[in-house]
Write a protein that holds these residues in place. Structure first.
Motif, short mmCIF file in Angstrom:
data_model
loop_
_atom_site.label_atom_id
_atom_site.label_comp_id
_atom_site.label_asym_id
_atom_site.label_seq_id
_atom_site.Cartn_x
_atom_site.Cartn_y
_atom_site.Cartn_z
N GLU A 86 33.91 52.68 93.44
CA GLU A 86 34.26 51.26 93.46
C GLU A 86 35.18 50.89 92.30
O GLU A 86 36.06 50.04 92.42
CB GLU A 86 32.99 50.40 93.39
CG GLU A 86 33.27 48.92 93.39
CD GLU A 86 32.04 48.09 93.16
OE1 GLU A 86 31.76 47.75 91.98
OE2 GLU A 86 31.35 47.79 94.15
N ARG A 87 35.00 51.57 91.18
CA ARG A 87 35.75 51.22 89.97
C ARG A 87 35.81 52.43 89.06
O ARG A 87 34.90 53.26 89.05
CB ARG A 87 35.02 50.07 89.27
CG ARG A 87 35.72 49.46 88.11
CD ARG A 87 34.97 48.20 87.71
NE ARG A 87 35.25 47.86 86.33
CZ ARG A 87 34.56 47.00 85.62
NH1 ARG A 87 33.53 46.37 86.16
NH2 ARG A 87 34.87 46.74 84.38
N GLU A 89 37.27 53.40 84.97
CA GLU A 89 37.90 53.03 83.70
C GLU A 89 37.79 54.22 82.76
O GLU A 89 36.82 54.97 82.82
CB GLU A 89 37.21 51.83 83.05
CG GLU A 89 37.34 50.54 83.81
CD GLU A 89 36.64 49.38 83.11
OE1 GLU A 89 36.15 49.55 81.97
OE2 GLU A 89 36.57 48.31 83.74
#
Length: 157
Positions: A86-87, A89
């Motif tokens: 989903e994400r 970083e």
């Protein structure tokens, strides 16, 4: 047969303040990186070397290249493994060691990716795929320093 991909860009020094390179203090370290159909990258040297702190420096760009290449391979391997990311970083850290002469080199890079995935059954594989991504990353394979990974996997329900 190996397939070759060619990359080309234009680098322009824009730091001449009217005195050329008369002395070390008489010019700016500013430059532009121009690539067809892409935004111009404004660069300079690191502020420790009289550069403009508002511009990207080669060390920033190098670390970003390693981190982003790793991420792109990682996302690829998650997609083909059925892991829904989903994400993603990363907060990479690069260590550059400067010698007394002024020469230097990066001696270590550590990636700190945080990855949000769906499904707790994929946590182990999601961690393991970082090693595979590193072994495929074009940039990591082109350098002779260690690139370590300290991933954090967060399950999103």
């Amino acid at each position: 047969m190996a397939k070759e991909h060619h990359y080309q860009q234009k680098l322009i020094w824009t730091g001449n303040m009217g005195k050329d390179t008369l002395s070390y203090q008489d010019y700016k370290r500013d430059f532009e990186i121009k690539l067809p159909s892409k935004a111009t990258i404004l660069g300079s040297s690191d502020p420790a070397f009289l550069g403009d702190p508002t511009r990207h420096n080669p060390e920033d760009l190098f670390l970003s290249a390693v981190s982003s290449c790793h991420m792109l391979w990682y996302l690829h391997f998650c997609a083909v493994s059925g892991i829904l990311v989903e994400r993603y970083e990363d907060q990479p850290i690069g260590i550059l060691t400067e010698e007394k002469s002024g020469a230097g080199q990066f001696t270590k890079i550590t990636l700190h990716p945080t990855v949000w995935i769906r499904g707790s059954e994929h946590v182990t594989l999601a961690k393991e795929l970082h090693a595979k991504a590193n072994s495929f990353c074009f940039i990591a394979k082109s350098i002779n320093i260690p690139v370590d990974h300290l991933p954090v996997i967060i399950v999103v329900e």
